[in-house]
Design an enzyme around this catalytic site. Structure first.
Site, PDB file in Angstrom:
ATOM      1  N   GLU A  32      34.525  27.094  43.499  1.00 24.56           N
ATOM      2  CA  GLU A  32      35.772  27.598  44.098  1.00 24.56           C
ATOM      3  C   GLU A  32      36.873  27.658  43.048  1.00 24.56           C
ATOM      4  O   GLU A  32      37.079  26.712  42.281  1.00 24.56           O
ATOM      5  CB  GLU A  32      36.172  26.670  45.253  1.00 24.56           C
ATOM      6  CG  GLU A  32      36.723  27.410  46.438  1.00 24.56           C
ATOM      7  CD  GLU A  32      35.712  28.359  47.070  1.00 24.56           C
ATOM      8  OE1 GLU A  32      35.724  29.564  46.713  1.00 24.56           O
ATOM      9  OE2 GLU A  32      34.921  27.913  47.912  1.00 24.56           O
ATOM     10  N   SER A  66      41.663  51.964  62.191  1.00 25.98           N
ATOM     11  CA  SER A  66      40.776  50.819  62.327  1.00 25.98           C
ATOM     12  C   SER A  66      40.642  50.459  63.792  1.00 25.98           C
ATOM     13  O   SER A  66      41.607  50.552  64.553  1.00 25.98           O
ATOM     14  CB  SER A  66      41.346  49.630  61.558  1.00 25.98           C
ATOM     15  OG  SER A  66      40.893  48.433  62.127  1.00 25.98           O
ATOM     16  N   GLY A 121      38.820  33.241  55.420  1.00 30.46           N
ATOM     17  CA  GLY A 121      38.135  32.770  54.212  1.00 30.46           C
ATOM     18  C   GLY A 121      36.722  33.324  54.111  1.00 30.46           C
ATOM     19  O   GLY A 121      35.886  32.782  53.401  1.00 30.46           O
ATOM     20  N   SER A 123      36.188  36.657  53.438  1.00 31.00           N
ATOM     21  CA  SER A 123      36.291  37.830  52.584  1.00 31.00           C
ATOM     22  C   SER A 123      36.207  39.173  53.320  1.00 31.00           C
ATOM     23  O   SER A 123      35.440  40.061  52.954  1.00 31.00           O
ATOM     24  CB  SER A 123      35.222  37.766  51.500  1.00 31.00           C
ATOM     25  OG  SER A 123      35.513  38.721  50.544  1.00 31.00           O
ATOM     26  N   SER A 124      37.046  39.299  54.329  1.00 29.88           N
ATOM     27  CA  SER A 124      37.103  40.572  55.036  1.00 29.88           C
ATOM     28  C   SER A 124      37.604  41.680  54.098  1.00 29.88           C
ATOM     29  O   SER A 124      37.202  42.834  54.236  1.00 29.88           O
ATOM     30  CB  SER A 124      38.042  40.451  56.237  1.00 29.88           C
ATOM     31  OG  SER A 124      39.316  40.021  55.812  1.00 29.88           O
ATOM     32  N   SER A 125      38.440  41.331  53.130  1.00 28.05           N
ATOM     33  CA  SER A 125      39.001  42.381  52.277  1.00 28.05           C
ATOM     34  C   SER A 125      37.940  42.988  51.356  1.00 28.05           C
ATOM     35  O   SER A 125      37.892  44.202  51.172  1.00 28.05           O
ATOM     36  CB  SER A 125      40.191  41.855  51.471  1.00 28.05           C
ATOM     37  OG  SER A 125      39.809  40.750  50.707  1.00 28.05           O
ATOM     38  N   GLU A 157      41.774  45.755  44.819  1.00 25.17           N
ATOM     39  CA  GLU A 157      42.485  44.600  45.368  1.00 25.17           C
ATOM     40  C   GLU A 157      43.405  43.963  44.320  1.00 25.17           C
ATOM     41  O   GLU A 157      44.545  43.615  44.600  1.00 25.17           O
ATOM     42  CB  GLU A 157      41.468  43.571  45.887  1.00 25.17           C
ATOM     43  CG  GLU A 157      42.142  42.351  46.488  1.00 25.17           C
ATOM     44  CD  GLU A 157      41.289  41.611  47.505  1.00 25.17           C
ATOM     45  OE1 GLU A 157      40.165  42.062  47.802  1.00 25.17           O
ATOM     46  OE2 GLU A 157      41.756  40.567  48.002  1.00 25.17           O
ATOM     47  N   ASP A 169      34.027  38.014  45.383  1.00 32.05           N
ATOM     48  CA  ASP A 169      33.806  38.571  46.720  1.00 32.05           C
ATOM     49  C   ASP A 169      33.227  39.981  46.659  1.00 32.05           C
ATOM     50  O   ASP A 169      32.293  40.324  47.381  1.00 32.05           O
ATOM     51  CB  ASP A 169      35.121  38.584  47.507  1.00 32.05           C
ATOM     52  CG  ASP A 169      35.731  37.197  47.599  1.00 32.05           C
ATOM     53  OD1 ASP A 169      35.012  36.218  47.341  1.00 32.05           O
ATOM     54  OD2 ASP A 169      36.931  37.096  47.915  1.00 32.05           O
ATOM     55  N   TYR A 216      47.954  31.150  46.182  1.00 32.95           N
ATOM     56  CA  TYR A 216      46.836  31.641  45.360  1.00 32.95           C
ATOM     57  C   TYR A 216      47.315  32.164  44.003  1.00 32.95           C
ATOM     58  O   TYR A 216      46.844  31.729  42.952  1.00 32.95           O
ATOM     59  CB  TYR A 216      46.093  32.752  46.124  1.00 32.95           C
ATOM     60  CG  TYR A 216      44.830  33.213  45.443  1.00 32.95           C
ATOM     61  CD1 TYR A 216      43.611  32.607  45.699  1.00 32.95           C
ATOM     62  CD2 TYR A 216      44.855  34.261  44.525  1.00 32.95           C
ATOM     63  CE1 TYR A 216      42.448  33.023  45.064  1.00 32.95           C
ATOM     64  CE2 TYR A 216      43.699  34.684  43.882  1.00 32.95           C
ATOM     65  CZ  TYR A 216      42.496  34.062  44.165  1.00 32.95           C
ATOM     66  OH  TYR A 216      41.350  34.476  43.522  1.00 32.95           O
TER      67      TYR A 216
HETATM   68  C1  GLA Z   1      39.419  34.308  47.147  1.00 27.55           C
HETATM   69  C2  GLA Z   1      39.336  35.318  46.027  1.00 27.55           C
HETATM   70  C3  GLA Z   1      38.117  35.046  45.137  1.00 27.55           C
HETATM   71  C4  GLA Z   1      38.089  33.580  44.677  1.00 27.55           C
HETATM   72  C5  GLA Z   1      38.268  32.631  45.866  1.00 27.55           C
HETATM   73  C6  GLA Z   1      38.404  31.195  45.441  1.00 27.55           C
HETATM   74  O1  GLA Z   1      38.352  34.472  48.021  1.00 27.55           O
HETATM   75  O2  GLA Z   1      39.245  36.627  46.530  1.00 27.55           O
HETATM   76  O3  GLA Z   1      38.119  35.915  44.026  1.00 27.55           O
HETATM   77  O4  GLA Z   1      39.031  33.355  43.682  1.00 27.55           O
HETATM   78  O5  GLA Z   1      39.415  32.977  46.627  1.00 27.55           O
HETATM   79  O6  GLA Z   1      37.221  30.729  44.854  1.00 27.55           O
END
Ligand code: GLA
Length: 382
Positions: A32, A66, A121, A123-125, A157, A169, A216
């Site tokens: 992470e 959407s 968390g 990763s929908s994006s 992104e 992601d 972040y």
């Molecule tokens: C998000 C970011 C990833 C990564 C994680 C943390 O998901 O999109 O690139 O940095 O946080 O590990």
């Protein structure tokens, strides 16, 4: 999701889509906040997916809709970025254009349907950008390798939406293999699928975040500042994750807080993730699970990216005897993963987490068993 995206396209634009593609959400097993520091990550794609159906539109115009909000977005994509989720699609269009995969006057219509939860968390994006890059390149008659699709989605992104994310992601969404985790060495972009036979629960705390509104980008900046200072000792250091693990004493002396703790997390997590990948390959799930707990502790204490709800889930999982548990993804809310041995254990652990969560917060978390799903794919439009 395929049918929903196609039906939404027809209903919104009065025509059939010309192409469609889908991409999965993901959870990260370990590694992470290492990706943007040039370290390893070990995510798995999950079975929830985002489908993007596309067709031609008015020159220079992006029209996007959407299923989630039903609102139609209409922008001149080269000149203005929309607000909300459609900014990701506009970023993809700009990157495809930069890649010479789309003409500058391309006009497109886009309909999106997804069951990847947003801000959880998972990763929908990246599911959206990868599916959009794949579908739009198909529409333009371009064959773009999955690795480049991941790059286009990443830059959409990073450069256009402005989240200083790493490559994890988008890479796993584009390249995942069903039944496998994907070890990604983010400095070299070398990837290796590793069979994943564990039973995994995803516990969604319901605490939602938009990465842009979390610390972040601050963490990314702290890591960059730590790297600049460490370069004084080791000028050839290109990435924080490449700092030698044996030189932790030197690192401690060189860095003031909070940079010291951030760097200690990144260096420790890098070692842990490579070791975890070896254990997974040898199916040593008990030792693998212990590393998940260690990773969570490092995220909580050193990187300060956890949340009380996530700590509670991990603590309850541990007391109930789960092999391992940790927050997954950026943190500050979202989801935790829990690794268990058997279906029977899965039920017991899930019940214990639910009880503890209800006692503390008076509501239930969403607990879902997940399997390692496949990466992006073309979807039929009929
Ligand atoms: C998000 C970011 C990833 C990564 C994680 C943390 O998901 O999109 O690139 O940095 O946080 O590990």
């Amino acid at each position: 999701m395929r049918q929903q995206a196609i039906a939404l396209f027809r209903a919104s634009f009065g025509m059939r889509p010309r192409a469609a593609a889908s991409a999965p959400g993901r959870v990260n097993l370990i590694g992470e906040h290492t990706d943007y520091n040039g370290g390893p990550v070990l995510p798995v794609a999950i079975e929830t997916r985002t489908t993007v159906a596309v067709g031609p539109g008015d020159p220079e115009i992006l029209e996007a809709v959407s299923e989630r909000d039903g609102q139609m977005v209409r922008v001149r994509w080269r000149d203005e970025l929309p607000t909300g989720w459609a900014v990701y699609v506009a970023g993809v269009l700009r990157e495809l254009w930069a890649h010479e995969a789309l003409p500058p006057d391309a006009g497109v219509r886009v309909a999106v349907a997804s069951d990847v939860p947003v801000g959880a968390g998972q990763s929908s994006s990246a599911a959206l950008t990868v599916a959009a890059a794949r579908a739009l390149s198909q529409l333009a008659g371009q064959r773009i390798a999955p690795r480049h699709i991941a790059g286009i989605a990443y830059r959409a992104e990073h450069d256009h939406v402005g989240v200083r994310c790493g490559v994890m992601d988008q890479t796993v969404a584009a390249l995942a293999k069903a039944g496998h985790a994907l070890l990604i060495e983010c400095a070299s972009l070398v990837t290796r699928p590793i069979p994943f036979r564990g039973r995994l629960l995803v516990v969604d705390t319901g605490i939602r975040h938009d990465l842009a509104a979390t610390p972040y980008n601050t963490r990314v900046a702290e890591c960059h500042a730590a790297l600049l200072r460490l370069k004084v000792d080791l000028p050839e250091l290109l990435f924080l994750a490449a700092w030698p693990a044996a030189w932790v004493g030197r690192l401690r002396r060189a860095l003031p807080q909070p940079l010291r703790n951030r760097a200690l997390h990144v260096v420790g997590e890098t070692t842990r993730t490579r070791f975890a990948a070896q254990l997974l390959r040898r199916s040593q799930l008990a030792r693998f699970g212990r590393l998940l707990y260690e990773s969570h502790e490092s995220c909580r204490r050193l990187y300060e990216c956890s949340a009380p709800e996530l700590d509670l889930v991990v603590g309850a999982a541990r007391r109930a005897g789960a092999l391992g548990a940790r927050m997954t993804g950026a943190g500050w809310g979202g989801s935790a993963i829990v690794l268990v041995r058997s279906l029977k254990e899965e039920e017991g652990v899930a019940a214990a987490i639910r009880r503890a969560f209800r006692r503390a917060y008076g509501r239930d978390p969403v607990i879902t068993p997940v399997r390692a799903g496949a990466g992006a794919r073309r979807e039929a439009v009929r």
